[in-house]
Design an enzyme around this catalytic site. Structure first.
Site, PDB file in Angstrom:
ATOM      1  N   LYS A 134       0.541  -0.907  -0.337  1.00  0.00           N
ATOM      2  CA  LYS A 134      -0.186  -0.065   0.284  1.00  0.00           C
ATOM      3  C   LYS A 134       0.467   1.273   0.092  1.00  0.00           C
ATOM      4  O   LYS A 134       2.463   0.997   0.304  1.00  0.00           O
ATOM      5  CB  LYS A 134      -0.998   0.109   0.868  1.00  0.00           C
ATOM      6  CG  LYS A 134      -2.364   0.775   1.220  1.00  0.00           C
ATOM      7  CD  LYS A 134      -2.994   0.668   2.660  1.00  0.00           C
ATOM      8  CE  LYS A 134      -4.153   2.033   2.862  1.00  0.00           C
ATOM      9  NZ  LYS A 134      -4.530   1.934   3.893  1.00  0.00           N
ATOM     10  N   LEU A 183      -6.232   8.936   3.675  1.00  0.00           N
ATOM     11  CA  LEU A 183      -6.386   7.613   4.001  1.00  0.00           C
ATOM     12  C   LEU A 183      -7.973   7.197   4.640  1.00  0.00           C
ATOM     13  O   LEU A 183      -8.674   6.602   4.658  1.00  0.00           O
ATOM     14  CB  LEU A 183      -5.076   7.175   4.562  1.00  0.00           C
ATOM     15  CG  LEU A 183      -3.585   6.594   4.143  1.00  0.00           C
ATOM     16  CD1 LEU A 183      -2.963   6.233   5.474  1.00  0.00           C
ATOM     17  CD2 LEU A 183      -4.113   6.299   2.972  1.00  0.00           C
ATOM     18  N   SER A 209      -9.703   1.066   2.598  1.00  0.00           N
ATOM     19  CA  SER A 209      -8.804   2.533   2.111  1.00  0.00           C
ATOM     20  C   SER A 209      -7.455   1.860   1.319  1.00  0.00           C
ATOM     21  O   SER A 209      -6.869   2.658   0.658  1.00  0.00           O
ATOM     22  CB  SER A 209      -7.565   3.203   3.118  1.00  0.00           C
ATOM     23  OG  SER A 209      -6.682   3.703   3.939  1.00  0.00           O
ATOM     24  N   SER A 210      -7.165   0.401   1.414  1.00  0.00           N
ATOM     25  CA  SER A 210      -6.442  -0.700   0.786  1.00  0.00           C
ATOM     26  C   SER A 210      -6.707  -0.999  -0.792  1.00  0.00           C
ATOM     27  O   SER A 210      -7.016  -2.101  -1.079  1.00  0.00           O
ATOM     28  CB  SER A 210      -6.022  -1.123   1.680  1.00  0.00           C
ATOM     29  OG  SER A 210      -5.937  -1.405   2.588  1.00  0.00           O
ATOM     30  N   ILE A 230      -7.666   0.725   9.881  1.00  0.00           N
ATOM     31  CA  ILE A 230      -8.170   1.582  10.849  1.00  0.00           C
ATOM     32  C   ILE A 230      -9.512   1.478  11.300  1.00  0.00           C
ATOM     33  O   ILE A 230      -9.888   2.455  12.343  1.00  0.00           O
ATOM     34  CB  ILE A 230      -7.246   3.202  11.094  1.00  0.00           C
ATOM     35  CG1 ILE A 230      -7.406   3.264  12.120  1.00  0.00           C
ATOM     36  CG2 ILE A 230      -7.833   4.229  10.006  1.00  0.00           C
ATOM     37  CD1 ILE A 230      -5.895   4.665  12.528  1.00  0.00           C
ATOM     38  N   GLY A 231      -9.964   1.471  10.340  1.00  0.00           N
ATOM     39  CA  GLY A 231     -11.843   1.119  10.134  1.00  0.00           C
ATOM     40  C   GLY A 231     -12.701   0.237   9.714  1.00  0.00           C
ATOM     41  O   GLY A 231     -13.729  -0.018   9.154  1.00  0.00           O
ATOM     42  N   GLY A 232     -11.496  -0.803   8.528  1.00  0.00           N
ATOM     43  CA  GLY A 232     -12.189  -1.555   7.978  1.00  0.00           C
ATOM     44  C   GLY A 232     -11.141  -1.689   6.466  1.00  0.00           C
ATOM     45  O   GLY A 232     -11.353  -2.409   5.768  1.00  0.00           O
ATOM     46  N   SER A 233     -10.451  -0.987   6.880  1.00  0.00           N
ATOM     47  CA  SER A 233      -9.308  -0.725   5.412  1.00  0.00           C
ATOM     48  C   SER A 233      -8.374  -1.824   4.509  1.00  0.00           C
ATOM     49  O   SER A 233      -8.437  -2.038   3.311  1.00  0.00           O
ATOM     50  CB  SER A 233      -7.943   0.470   5.745  1.00  0.00           C
ATOM     51  OG  SER A 233      -9.381   1.810   5.891  1.00  0.00           O
TER      52      SER A 233
END
Length: 585
Positions: A134, A183, A209-210, A230-233
């Site tokens: 990433k 991100l 974000s990934s 960090i939240g589902g990325s």
């Protein structure tokens, strides 16, 4: 008066010229970054073409179809060469990025690493495996942009710890993938490198974000990637793109050498990329993404080695427990198909029910489980962590930058003056139940007005973790099976539905290992049932979700698997079991 008017006019003109020059400077930086990226793509295409001319008999499709475990075996025994595998994946990555815009940059030093692994005395567990990373994971000599113009001037001075360990294990980092700006979005678009598309449907997002990793791996251009969550990325791109992805306990893998995105403003500032991040109440985790669960397990086994523990002494020296992962003992599995906060589309709940039935038929014990107080977790714990200052730190990273359209709803909301937010919250108070905090959470995010309040916020997160673990232990659970957001959203919609990520966000707050595994695809019946979907209240947000996931027939449908902290092997064990049963079905 005429002199004053002239002064006012000249001042306004000066401000106008200054803004124009600033925008022009930003545009020049963006154009230069795109030109550098395009030149790198052309050079890599030329190198690949030269290889194809030298070795025209390469069976590209056969190599690309090999699972990671089989590919590593072929490389170690010598029936395939690392050079052939690398150039095969480079060629495929070029094709995939032309279709989806998933690559931010090729890593030309991959050819040097190819030579280096042939000089190593021992073949590592990932010997000869091309790996994508990433954008914000540091690689020496390359930018970690986070999709921000201000990050286009400072190349990373040293490989991140994870990149060093990957190289030590024989892997060849060959590409850096695209991310959303800052991100903080589960779409994948930024003003510098543009929108990344889902390889299965170019109207759909790959997630974020990934998202660049998701698109590249799902398109066949990489066999193994490293993302962050960090939240589902990691989990959302895996869900949207039909991949397996693991978010470990944050401290299980090293965080040293990754750019922080906007969250690093609190501790190190955005461009200070060569230090380890300070602890945060909701930590970021780095983890693997791949086409199957065995690939994730192999990657974790390779990373959790003495090299990692020596390079980063903050990582607990806990090697991968193969015995737990390979066990066949029946599991006691908690399950739920909704968290009671943001109702997911019918196909995602169906996936949980079908996986539950398959696990039960295979001899595992299934126990109903209900995660406590999700609205409280979303507003008072998760969002308050990132917007404790009312969003000022986040807004700061856009200074001297162009805001991506996908982020404008959140940015505009954060720009509302404090008095305006209070008035809006007051107006919405009578509608609190109907809105279920979906708008109210953004209009009136609690802020930490003092150090004492910040410490209290940290304590509240720890207290919730204790409460959650107590409920888990009361039911004597080994693992939990639950839904994940999906199927893939139409591009542009993630920015309109920040609060839809409650299914993944929960396990970032808890810092539990959580993984996603595809189990099915959207059917015509799912699409018909979606027409009847009303969500919680059939309000504008429920209708927006309905629009976001419409037209997804044939796209992947996944479930989420969770374990207690430091039990990644058990999480992977459940993922493997679900994967095996769904493939048999």
């Amino acid at each position: 008066p005429s002199a004053a008017l002239a002064l006012l006019c000249s001042s306004a003109a000066a401000v106008g010229v200054w803004k124009w020059l600033s925008k022009r400077q930003i545009q020049k930086k963006i154009e230069e970054a795109r030109r550098t990226r395009d030149e790198g793509v052309k050079k890599m295409a030329k190198v690949v073409q030269q290889f194809r001319e030298q070795v025209p008999s390469v069976q590209t499709d056969a190599i690309l179809s090999l699972p990671l475990l089989e590919l590593t075996g072929r490389l170690r025994e010598g029936s395939l060469s690392p050079k052939t595998v690398l150039y095969t994946y480079l060629e495929k990555a070029l094709e995939v990025t032309q279709q989806t815009n998933c690559l931010r940059h090729f890593i030309p030093e991959c050819e040097e690493q190819l030579q280096e692994i042939q000089r190593q005395r021992e073949k590592g567990l990932l010997y000869g495996i091309p790996v994508s990373i990433k954008d914000h994971i540091g690689h020496k000599g390359h930018l970690s942009t986070c999709g921000l113009v201000q990050c286009l001037d400072t190349p990373v001075q040293e490989d991140s710890v994870l990149v060093k360990v990957l190289k030590r294990q024989g892997a060849i980092p060959f590409a850096m993938t695209n991310v959303p700006q800052s991100l903080f979005n589960y779409d994948c678009s930024n003003p510098i490198f543009g929108q990344t598309l889902n390889p299965f449907n170019h109207q759909k997002s790959p997630g974020g974000s990934s998202g660049g990793e998701g698109a590249l791996i799902a398109g066949g251009g990489s066999i193994l990637g490293i993302g962050s969550d960090i939240g589902g990325s990691i989990r959302l791109p895996s869900s949207f793109c039909g991949l397996c992805g693991l978010k470990p306990t944050a401290e299980r893998l090293s965080q040293c050498g990754r750019a922080e995105g906007w969250t690093g403003v609190w501790h190190t500032r955005l461009l200070n990329m060569d230090v380890c991040s300070c602890p945060t109440p909701v930590p970021c985790a780095l983890g693997p993404m791949a086409r199957d669960v065995d690939s994730l397990a192999l990657c974790m086994k390779a990373l959790l080695c003495q090299e990692l523990f020596q390079l980063d002494p903050t990582v607990p020296p806990i090697p991968f427990d193969e015995e737990v992962y390979s066990s066949s003992a029946p599991l006691r599995v908690g399950y739920y198909d909704t968290d009671g906060y943001f109702p997911l589309p019918p196909c995602m709940r169906r996936a949980v029910r079908e996986a539950r039935g398959a696990l039960q038929a295979a001899g595992h014990q299934l126990v109903p489980f209900s995660p406590p107080r999700i609205p409280y977790v979303m507003t008072e714990l998760f969002l308050k962590t990132f917007f404790a200052d009312g969003g000022r730190a986040w807004l700061d990273v856009f200074t001297g930058d162009i805001v991506d359209p996908g982020l404008k709803p959140q940015v505009n909301c954060c720009k509302i003056p404090k008095l305006g937010k209070k008035l809006l919250a007051l107006i919405l108070k009578p509608l609190q139940f109907l809105l279920l905090l979906k708008l109210k959470n953004v209009a009136k995010i609690s802020t930490c007005r003092s150090v004492k309040e910040m410490w209290n916020h940290h304590h509240q997160i720890q207290a919730y973790r204790t409460e959650f673990i107590a409920r888990w232990r009361e039911l004597r659970l080994d693992v939990v099976l639950c839904p994940v957001l999906g199927p893939a959203f139409t591009t542009g919609y993630p920015g309109k539905l920040l609060t839809a990520i409650s299914s993944t966000m929960l396990y970032n707050v808890l810092n539990f290992p959580a993984g996603v595994v595809p189990v099915s695809t959207v059917t015509e019946s799912d699409e018909e049932e979606l027409n009847l979907y009303q969500g919680c209240c059939d309000d504008p947000w429920d209708r927006t979700l309905k629009e976001a996931v419409a037209g997804a027939v044939g796209l992947p449908v996944a479930v989420q698997c969770v374990a207690l902290p430091w039990r990644e092997e058990l999480c992977l064990r459940l993922m493997k079991e679900v994967e095996t049963l769904s493939r048999e079905k």
